[in-house]
Design a protein around this motif. Structure first.
Motif, short mmCIF file in Angstrom:
data_model
loop_
_atom_site.label_atom_id
_atom_site.label_comp_id
_atom_site.label_asym_id
_atom_site.label_seq_id
_atom_site.Cartn_x
_atom_site.Cartn_y
_atom_site.Cartn_z
N LYS A 103 0.84 -1.20 0.00
CA LYS A 103 0.00 0.00 0.00
C LYS A 103 0.88 1.26 0.00
N GLU A 266 -1.67 1.81 11.27
CA GLU A 266 -1.55 2.03 9.83
C GLU A 266 -2.01 3.42 9.37
N TYR A 267 -3.23 3.80 9.77
CA TYR A 267 -3.79 5.05 9.25
C TYR A 267 -2.94 6.25 9.66
N GLU A 268 -2.33 6.15 10.85
CA GLU A 268 -1.53 7.28 11.31
C GLU A 268 -0.21 7.37 10.56
N VAL A 270 0.17 6.45 7.41
CA VAL A 270 -0.18 7.01 6.10
C VAL A 270 -0.37 8.52 6.20
N GLN A 271 -1.08 8.94 7.25
CA GLN A 271 -1.35 10.36 7.47
C GLN A 271 -0.05 11.14 7.67
#
Ligand code: C2E
Ligand code: CA
Ligand code: CA
Ligand code: CA
Length: 279
Positions: A103, A266-268, A270-271
């Motif tokens: 990703k 994960e989301y952090e 990416v952010q």
């Protein structure tokens, strides 16, 4: 139990009972945790000390449980090993980590690597090498972007078998890091005989790096040892800028630690990659 004051009974060993209860709960529910998808992977950035850029992440497992909250791997990995559940859990970790790396590559960060902790029991599985190769192929990542972290304790048992597997993995392009280096009974022989690509200096040596000359020289010794063997050397548990400065000055290749970032979901990652880390 002991009587105190009026008729109150105080259990001095209460914390211990609580510990045993927790352990039993973990033993009973570890399999369910896997089935119910209660595990989460957090990712801690690894920084190149020369360029100050992120080179990749170490994947670290957590168990997000409805009753006990977030459970640290120190509480359940050894139980997972005792019960052999570490095999399916480890497989889940590898798959999840490789998919996340894919990703990140898709998002344009194509040079990033992922490091995954591996238990001895996994390495002893007959099909371990095939499993790893299939996983990276399925995920769509290149072997050179995956690093497997093993500890010295792994190497004490079934040395021949493990050495054979590591050589196969290395021949296919996978990187091998020796974790917690210097903490146990480091044998220089391992470094000579095994296809190690990275040395991770144990946090214990980093904690005391700014203390005394004697402690300093241990960290130096490991950095120089790694250099002379053409290995990448990474310091873990770097918490202060003094420690970082020292490591930069002494040409340690990389660092990982709370000073730069804790492990994040994960989301952090990416952010933060898109907002502040991407230089
Ligand atoms: P480890 O592989 O030595 O991982 C480093 C540990 O140090 C991690 O703890 C990390 O969160 C913590 N750490 C990183 N930077 C700092 C810092 O600056 N200060 C401090 N105080 N701590 C820092 P964590 O995530 O609780 O993991 C503990 C251990 O559990 C790991 O030690 C590893 O041995 C094991 N583990 C974690 N995930 C996995 C996994 O997926 N598979 C296996 N087999 N073991 C795992
Ligand atoms: Ca590790
Ligand atoms: Ca470590
Ligand atoms: Ca450790």
């Amino acid at each position: 139990a002991k009587e105190s004051g009026r008729n109150r009974i105080v259990f001095y060993n209460e914390p211990m009972n609580e510990d045993i209860a927790k352990r039993m709960y973990i033993e009973k529910n570890l399999w369910l945790a896997l089935v119910n998808n209660e595990f989460e992977l957090y990712y801690q950035p690894q920084l190149d000390l020369e360029t100050d850029c992120i080179t990749g992440f170490e994947a670290l497992i957590r168990w997000n449980n409805s009753e006990l909250g977030m459970i640290s791997p120190d509480r359940f990995i050894s139980i997972a090993e005792d019960t052999h559940l570490i095999i399916p859990i480890g497989m889940w970790v590898l798959k999840t980590a490789c998919s996340f790396l894919y990703k990140l590559h898709q998002l344009g960060y194509q040079e990033l690597n992922i490091a995954v902790n591996i238990s001895m029991l996994q390495l002893l599985q007959e099909d371990f090498v095939t499993m790893v190769m299939d996983t990276i192929t399925d995920a769509g990542i290149n072997a050179k972007h995956l690093e497997l972290e093993i500890t010295e304790s792994i190497l004490m048992e079934s040395y021949e078998t493990i050495a054979g597997k590591l050589k196969l993995l290395r021949a296919r392009g996978i990187n091998i890091a020796l974790d917690d280096f210097g903490k146990g009974y480091s044998s220089l022989n391992y470094l000579k005989l095994l296809p190690i690509t990275t040395l991770k200096i144990d946090k214990g040596f980093i904690d005391t790096i700014t203390d005394s000359d004697k402690n300093k020289s241990f960290a130096d010794l490991i950095v120089n040892l790694g250099k002379s063997l053409n290995l990448s050397v990474i310091a873990e548990g770097v918490e202060t800028s003094e420690q970082k400065d020292y490591l930069v000055k002494h040409k340690c290749n990389k660092m990982q630690g709370y000073l730069f970032s804790k492990p994040l979901p994960e989301y952090e990652v990416v952010q933060k990659m898109s907002e502040k880390w991407n230089k």
